[in-house]
Design a protein around this motif. Structure first.
Motif, PDB file in Angstrom:
ATOM      1  N   GLU A 144     -54.817  41.166  32.069  1.00 12.66           N
ATOM      2  CA  GLU A 144     -55.326  42.175  33.144  1.00 12.66           C
ATOM      3  C   GLU A 144     -55.585  41.107  34.404  1.00 12.66           C
ATOM      4  O   GLU A 144     -55.858  40.070  34.303  1.00 12.66           O
ATOM      5  N   PRO A 145     -55.457  41.845  35.553  1.00  9.23           N
ATOM      6  CA  PRO A 145     -55.878  41.133  36.809  1.00  9.23           C
ATOM      7  C   PRO A 145     -57.179  40.372  36.710  1.00  9.23           C
ATOM      8  O   PRO A 145     -58.166  40.824  36.604  1.00  9.23           O
ATOM      9  N   GLU A 167     -55.377  38.046  45.432  1.00 14.51           N
ATOM     10  CA  GLU A 167     -55.957  38.321  43.892  1.00 14.51           C
ATOM     11  C   GLU A 167     -54.993  37.858  42.975  1.00 14.51           C
ATOM     12  O   GLU A 167     -53.781  38.408  43.043  1.00 14.51           O
ATOM     13  N   PHE A 198     -53.091  37.728  39.449  1.00 14.08           N
ATOM     14  CA  PHE A 198     -52.939  38.496  38.406  1.00 14.08           C
ATOM     15  C   PHE A 198     -52.290  37.853  37.029  1.00 14.08           C
ATOM     16  O   PHE A 198     -52.528  38.246  36.003  1.00 14.08           O
ATOM     17  N   ALA A 219     -49.580  36.235  42.002  1.00 17.36           N
ATOM     18  CA  ALA A 219     -50.835  36.769  42.504  1.00 17.36           C
ATOM     19  C   ALA A 219     -50.185  37.839  43.799  1.00 17.36           C
ATOM     20  O   ALA A 219     -48.960  37.935  44.174  1.00 17.36           O
ATOM     21  N   CYS A 220     -51.088  38.363  44.392  1.00 17.46           N
ATOM     22  CA  CYS A 220     -50.795  39.395  45.576  1.00 17.46           C
ATOM     23  C   CYS A 220     -51.648  38.973  46.721  1.00 17.46           C
ATOM     24  O   CYS A 220     -52.846  38.961  46.794  1.00 17.46           O
ATOM     25  N   CYS A 222     -55.192  44.055  48.014  1.00 15.79           N
ATOM     26  CA  CYS A 222     -53.593  44.459  47.511  1.00 15.79           C
ATOM     27  C   CYS A 222     -53.468  45.834  46.933  1.00 15.79           C
ATOM     28  O   CYS A 222     -52.526  46.229  47.055  1.00 15.79           O
ATOM     29  N   THR A 258     -48.700  49.467  43.056  1.00 21.13           N
ATOM     30  CA  THR A 258     -49.690  49.062  41.916  1.00 21.13           C
ATOM     31  C   THR A 258     -48.898  48.217  40.910  1.00 21.13           C
ATOM     32  O   THR A 258     -49.692  47.730  40.290  1.00 21.13           O
ATOM     33  N   ARG A 259     -47.883  48.461  40.646  1.00 14.36           N
ATOM     34  CA  ARG A 259     -47.089  47.787  39.647  1.00 14.36           C
ATOM     35  C   ARG A 259     -46.079  46.695  40.271  1.00 14.36           C
ATOM     36  O   ARG A 259     -45.648  47.092  41.110  1.00 14.36           O
ATOM     37  N   ARG A 260     -46.011  45.725  39.549  1.00 17.24           N
ATOM     38  CA  ARG A 260     -44.748  44.573  39.878  1.00 17.24           C
ATOM     39  C   ARG A 260     -43.904  44.249  38.541  1.00 17.24           C
ATOM     40  O   ARG A 260     -44.453  44.187  37.518  1.00 17.24           O
TER      41      ARG A 260
END
Length: 159
Positions: free
Chosen positions: A13-14, A24, A26, A104-105, A118, A124-126
């Motif tokens: 989880e982030p 942020e 991840f 990271a974002c 972010c 929301t998804r990478r």
């Protein structure tokens, strides 16, 4: 037999940003247990490498993401990032250092200089599918013959 490949485990989880950190995180800072990691550019920039000279973070995917400059965010990525892992560092006696990296974002700056989260700045998804090049469990590495011919090579002697 010979080298094998596997994909990295799903990230946790982030994580909360560290105090004073503008990104942020991840998937926290780490090196890979591999000879090499081959990482096609993710669907959204996020892979960061530790800058060895200054200790900061380099956004290595920023200018190469699938959606950078493309009309569609579904454009195929045409680039990969290749970096050394722990096994290569040991095998080469530190000549090639395992790359410290994270996902990271980076927060984007708006006009008045405030940070934008972010969640508001990127999807929301990478999606990312790194391949870690490792040896097979039964494979043996023998550098002795090579070192007899090239005694100054930066290799660990393994027989």
């Amino acid at each position: 037999e010979g080298p094998g490949a596997s994909s990295a485990p799903a990230p946790p989880e982030p994580a909360s940003p560290a105090p004073g950190d503008e990104d942020e995180v991840f998937f926290d800072e780490h090196t890979d247990a591999s000879f090499l990691t081959i990482a096609p550019i993710g669907s959204t920039p996020g892979l960061q490498m530790r800058d060895a000279s200054g200790g900061g973070w380099l956004d290595v995917e920023r200018d190469f993401s699938a959606d950078a400059g493309a009309a569609s965010s579904r454009a195929p990525a045409r680039h990969v990032v290749v970096f050394a892992g722990d096994f290569l560092e040991v095998l080469t006696n530190g000549r090639y250092i395992a790359a410290r990296h994270r996902v990271a974002c980076p927060r984007r700056r708006d006009v008045d200089g405030g940070g934008q989260s972010c969640a508001a700045a990127v999807p929301t998804r990478r999606l990312s599918m790194p391949f870690l090049v490792r040896g097979q469990p039964g494979a043996k590495i023998d550098t002795a013959r090579f070192l007899e011919e090239c005694p100054d090579a930066p290799l660990q002697r393994i027989e």
